[in-house]
Design a protein around this motif. Structure first.
Motif, PDB file in Angstrom:
ATOM      1  N   GLY A   4       0.816  -1.220   0.000  1.00 40.40           N
ATOM      2  CA  GLY A   4       0.000   0.000   0.000  1.00 40.40           C
ATOM      3  C   GLY A   4       0.846   1.265   0.000  1.00 40.40           C
ATOM      4  N   GLY A   5       1.887   1.287   0.825  1.00 36.79           N
ATOM      5  CA  GLY A   5       2.781   2.447   0.858  1.00 36.79           C
ATOM      6  C   GLY A   5       3.525   2.638  -0.452  1.00 36.79           C
ATOM      7  N   SER A   6       3.918   1.543  -1.077  1.00 33.97           N
ATOM      8  CA  SER A   6       4.613   1.633  -2.358  1.00 33.97           C
ATOM      9  C   SER A   6       3.704   2.190  -3.453  1.00 33.97           C
ATOM     10  CB  SER A   6       5.128   0.259  -2.765  1.00 33.97           C
ATOM     11  OG  SER A   6       6.057  -0.226  -1.838  1.00 33.97           O
ATOM     12  N   ILE A   7       2.486   1.704  -3.493  1.00 33.93           N
ATOM     13  CA  ILE A   7       1.537   2.211  -4.497  1.00 33.93           C
ATOM     14  C   ILE A   7       1.216   3.675  -4.234  1.00 33.93           C
ATOM     15  CG2 ILE A   7      -0.830   1.959  -5.353  1.00 33.93           C
ATOM     16  CD1 ILE A   7      -0.471  -1.059  -5.030  1.00 33.93           C
ATOM     17  N   PHE A   8       1.118   4.060  -2.960  1.00 39.27           N
ATOM     18  CA  PHE A   8       0.877   5.457  -2.629  1.00 39.27           C
ATOM     19  C   PHE A   8       2.022   6.347  -3.123  1.00 39.27           C
ATOM     20  CE2 PHE A   8       1.475   9.025   0.316  1.00 39.27           C
ATOM     21  CZ  PHE A   8       0.276   9.697   0.102  1.00 39.27           C
ATOM     22  N   LEU A   9       3.272   5.910  -2.904  1.00 33.90           N
ATOM     23  CA  LEU A   9       4.412   6.699  -3.385  1.00 33.90           C
ATOM     24  C   LEU A   9       4.433   6.795  -4.910  1.00 33.90           C
ATOM     25  CD1 LEU A   9       7.426   5.699  -1.130  1.00 33.90           C
ATOM     26  CD2 LEU A   9       6.179   7.838  -1.173  1.00 33.90           C
ATOM     27  N   ILE A  10       4.095   5.711  -5.585  1.00 35.81           N
ATOM     28  CA  ILE A  10       4.059   5.745  -7.048  1.00 35.81           C
ATOM     29  C   ILE A  10       2.986   6.717  -7.527  1.00 35.81           C
ATOM     30  CG2 ILE A  10       3.549   4.370  -9.105  1.00 35.81           C
ATOM     31  CD1 ILE A  10       4.865   1.985  -7.648  1.00 35.81           C
ATOM     32  N   ALA A  11       1.806   6.671  -6.910  1.00 37.81           N
ATOM     33  CA  ALA A  11       0.720   7.566  -7.321  1.00 37.81           C
ATOM     34  C   ALA A  11       1.060   9.024  -7.011  1.00 37.81           C
ATOM     35  CB  ALA A  11      -0.576   7.162  -6.615  1.00 37.81           C
ATOM     36  N   LEU A  12       1.599   9.294  -5.836  1.00 39.45           N
ATOM     37  CA  LEU A  12       1.974  10.662  -5.481  1.00 39.45           C
ATOM     38  C   LEU A  12       3.066  11.185  -6.409  1.00 39.45           C
ATOM     39  CD1 LEU A  12       1.599  12.994  -3.461  1.00 39.45           C
ATOM     40  CD2 LEU A  12       3.403  11.934  -2.093  1.00 39.45           C
ATOM     41  N   GLY A  13       4.034  10.342  -6.718  1.00 36.85           N
ATOM     42  CA  GLY A  13       5.090  10.740  -7.639  1.00 36.85           C
ATOM     43  C   GLY A  13       4.568  11.023  -9.031  1.00 36.85           C
ATOM     44  N   ALA A  14       3.612  10.216  -9.499  1.00 39.31           N
ATOM     45  CA  ALA A  14       3.030  10.452 -10.818  1.00 39.31           C
ATOM     46  C   ALA A  14       2.243  11.758 -10.849  1.00 39.31           C
ATOM     47  CB  ALA A  14       2.127   9.277 -11.202  1.00 39.31           C
ATOM     48  N   ILE A  15       1.547  12.060  -9.777  1.00 38.51           N
ATOM     49  CA  ILE A  15       0.812  13.331  -9.712  1.00 38.51           C
ATOM     50  C   ILE A  15       1.788  14.500  -9.768  1.00 38.51           C
ATOM     51  CG2 ILE A  15      -0.584  14.790  -8.195  1.00 38.51           C
ATOM     52  CD1 ILE A  15      -2.000  12.196  -7.296  1.00 38.51           C
ATOM     53  N   LEU A  16       2.860  14.418  -8.981  1.00 39.36           N
ATOM     54  CA  LEU A  16       3.827  15.515  -8.982  1.00 39.36           C
ATOM     55  C   LEU A  16       4.575  15.630 -10.305  1.00 39.36           C
ATOM     56  CD1 LEU A  16       5.397  15.277  -5.412  1.00 39.36           C
ATOM     57  CD2 LEU A  16       3.809  16.991  -6.271  1.00 39.36           C
ATOM     58  N   ALA A  17       4.862  14.503 -10.938  1.00 37.22           N
ATOM     59  CA  ALA A  17       5.647  14.531 -12.173  1.00 37.22           C
ATOM     60  C   ALA A  17       4.821  14.962 -13.377  1.00 37.22           C
ATOM     61  CB  ALA A  17       6.261  13.161 -12.437  1.00 37.22           C
ATOM     62  N   PHE A  18       3.558  14.567 -13.445  1.00 38.31           N
ATOM     63  CA  PHE A  18       2.790  14.787 -14.664  1.00 38.31           C
ATOM     64  C   PHE A  18       1.648  15.797 -14.542  1.00 38.31           C
ATOM     65  CE2 PHE A  18       4.157  10.214 -14.931  1.00 38.31           C
ATOM     66  CZ  PHE A  18       5.211  10.449 -15.797  1.00 38.31           C
ATOM     67  N   ALA A  19       1.111  16.015 -13.346  1.00 34.99           N
ATOM     68  CA  ALA A  19      -0.091  16.836 -13.233  1.00 34.99           C
ATOM     69  C   ALA A  19       0.153  18.201 -12.601  1.00 34.99           C
ATOM     70  CB  ALA A  19      -1.151  16.088 -12.426  1.00 34.99           C
ATOM     71  N   VAL A  20       1.179  18.355 -11.815  1.00 33.98           N
ATOM     72  CA  VAL A  20       1.409  19.620 -11.128  1.00 33.98           C
ATOM     73  C   VAL A  20       2.411  20.440 -11.946  1.00 33.98           C
ATOM     74  CG1 VAL A  20       2.298  20.687  -9.034  1.00 33.98           C
ATOM     75  CG2 VAL A  20       0.932  18.604  -8.877  1.00 33.98           C
ATOM     76  N   HIS A  21       1.998  21.653 -12.294  1.00 30.08           N
ATOM     77  CA  HIS A  21       2.863  22.554 -13.059  1.00 30.08           C
ATOM     78  C   HIS A  21       3.035  23.852 -12.272  1.00 30.08           C
ATOM     79  CE1 HIS A  21       2.667  19.856 -16.439  1.00 30.08           C
ATOM     80  NE2 HIS A  21       1.340  19.836 -16.338  1.00 30.08           N
ATOM     81  N   VAL A  32      11.162  15.571  -8.210  1.00 24.35           N
ATOM     82  CA  VAL A  32      10.685  14.988  -6.956  1.00 24.35           C
ATOM     83  C   VAL A  32       9.675  13.877  -7.240  1.00 24.35           C
ATOM     84  CG1 VAL A  32       9.396  15.452  -4.831  1.00 24.35           C
ATOM     85  CG2 VAL A  32      11.122  17.061  -5.613  1.00 24.35           C
ATOM     86  N   GLY A  33       8.805  14.093  -8.206  1.00 24.34           N
ATOM     87  CA  GLY A  33       7.831  13.066  -8.589  1.00 24.34           C
ATOM     88  C   GLY A  33       8.498  11.805  -9.111  1.00 24.34           C
ATOM     89  N   TRP A  34       9.495  11.974  -9.963  1.00 22.69           N
ATOM     90  CA  TRP A  34      10.215  10.812 -10.495  1.00 22.69           C
ATOM     91  C   TRP A  34      10.958  10.066  -9.391  1.00 22.69           C
ATOM     92  CZ3 TRP A  34       9.422   8.362 -14.815  1.00 22.69           C
ATOM     93  CH2 TRP A  34       8.824   9.038 -15.884  1.00 22.69           C
ATOM     94  N   VAL A  35      11.527  10.783  -8.450  1.00 20.06           N
ATOM     95  CA  VAL A  35      12.221  10.132  -7.333  1.00 20.06           C
ATOM     96  C   VAL A  35      11.237   9.356  -6.473  1.00 20.06           C
ATOM     97  CG1 VAL A  35      13.491  10.585  -5.200  1.00 20.06           C
ATOM     98  CG2 VAL A  35      14.158  11.736  -7.302  1.00 20.06           C
TER      99      VAL A  35
END
Length: 88
Positions: A4-21, A32-35
């Motif tokens: 669950g924690g791993s999936i949460f980090l992947i989802a949070l990273g994807a949001i930061l990498a692709f959706a937040v500008h 930070v999202g990619w990391v």
């Protein structure tokens, strides 16, 4: 970390990498999202590896010494092999 924690980090990273500008002068949120996605992926791989090796059953065929002349009779013993220091 757990699945669950791993999936949460992947989802949070994807949001930061692709959706937040958002432009910040000293922090690149895309990096930070990619990391975070990489850390989540490493955690997921490690969790699945540890869960795979969590419990194994070893079957050892043994000739029953209490029955003389009946060497063809086989008794199977089951042993659970666990890593030391790990809870059930």
């Amino acid at each position: 970390m757990g699945i669950g924690g791993s999936i949460f980090l992947i989802a949070l990273g994807a949001i930061l990498a692709f959706a937040v500008h958002v432009e910040t002068g000293w922090l690149n949120l895309s990096v930070v999202g990619w990391v975070l996605m990489l850390a989540g992926l490493v955690g997921l791989v490690m969790t699945t590896y540890l869960w795979r090796n969590r419990r194994r059953t070893v079957v050892t065929p043994v000739v029953d010494p209490r029955v003389p002349g009946r060497e063809e009779q086989v008794v199977e013993e089951y042993h659970e092999v666990r890593r030391p220091g790990r809870p059930l």
